[in-house]
Design a protein around this motif. Sequence first.
Motif, PDB file in Angstrom:
ATOM      1  N   ILE A 174      54.603  48.494  32.261  1.00 12.70           N
ATOM      2  CA  ILE A 174      53.224  48.253  32.181  1.00 12.70           C
ATOM      3  C   ILE A 174      52.258  47.214  32.970  1.00 12.70           C
ATOM      4  N   SER A 175      53.303  46.202  33.057  1.00 15.79           N
ATOM      5  CA  SER A 175      52.459  45.252  33.802  1.00 15.79           C
ATOM      6  C   SER A 175      52.164  45.377  34.650  1.00 15.79           C
ATOM      7  N   LEU A 176      53.115  46.267  35.504  1.00 13.28           N
ATOM      8  CA  LEU A 176      53.189  46.625  36.721  1.00 13.28           C
ATOM      9  C   LEU A 176      52.045  47.353  36.905  1.00 13.28           C
ATOM     10  N   GLU A 177      52.108  48.341  36.390  1.00 10.14           N
ATOM     11  CA  GLU A 177      50.678  49.732  36.013  1.00 10.14           C
ATOM     12  C   GLU A 177      49.636  49.004  35.833  1.00 10.14           C
ATOM     13  N   MET A 178      50.017  47.707  34.986  1.00  8.81           N
ATOM     14  CA  MET A 178      47.749  47.236  34.501  1.00  8.81           C
ATOM     15  C   MET A 178      47.807  46.614  35.846  1.00  8.81           C
ATOM     16  N   LYS A 179      48.138  45.383  36.495  1.00 13.30           N
ATOM     17  CA  LYS A 179      48.506  44.447  37.734  1.00 13.30           C
ATOM     18  C   LYS A 179      47.686  45.779  39.014  1.00 13.30           C
TER      19      LYS A 179
END
Length: 247
Positions: free
Chosen positions: A51-56
């Motif tokens: 999720i972090s990678l996608e949000m960033k």
Amino acid sequence: MDANQNNDPTKKTYHKRATGKALETVEKHSQDHELKLFGSCFCPFVQRVWISLEMKGLDYQYIEVDPYKKPQQLLEVNPRGLVPALRHGDWGCYESTVLMEYLEDLQMGEALLPSVPKLRAHSRLWSDHVNRHIVPGFYRYLQAQDEKSQIEHGEELKEQISKLVDAADKSGPFFLGSKMTFVDVQMAPWVVRLRKVLHPYRGWPDPDPTSRWAAWVDAIEQDHAVRATTSTDALYIDSYERYFVRV
């Protein structure tokens, strides 16, 4: 799977390939890249980092691994063979919260920790609450077999979630307000699994639609990065069935 998740490979088989929106995301990130996320589609700790990678909006390669066969490329990053693990060039690390903080320290893409020091400390404090109390409580409740234990652990989990909700911004819908940030990402995989796993297996109730908790759950479930890293319901039902019996 972070170290505190207990798995028994001798029981019902587990999924080795994402489904639904998560599979679409895997396929978009299948090309070789210096930033590699080693994951397993059913693992909530992996989903945090994903999720972090996608949000960033970062470029990365997603590599699905069988955690029980522990491929060499995973062992080179984490000798214990646990996921999530991240390789960035010739450097690697593991543990979901540590990896989320590493992605923050890169200062690339959208920041998930606020810039205000007091809010950063507040976020870290309640992220620790998620890891120390909510995640273990989820698994205690999930694995409880007799009715008495299920009732006891279910109430404990509700109490720990209530503490987190009480600490959140009153208007929301997310922890710090209108935007999804670090604590929300820490909590998101378990919010997904409350409905997809605890509801069918343990009768976990839907939140009161007028409550602050309901607004938070809905906001997390509808977030683009959460949806992009979530598989179909059947994957979670099948993946968790090997741990316990249906009530």
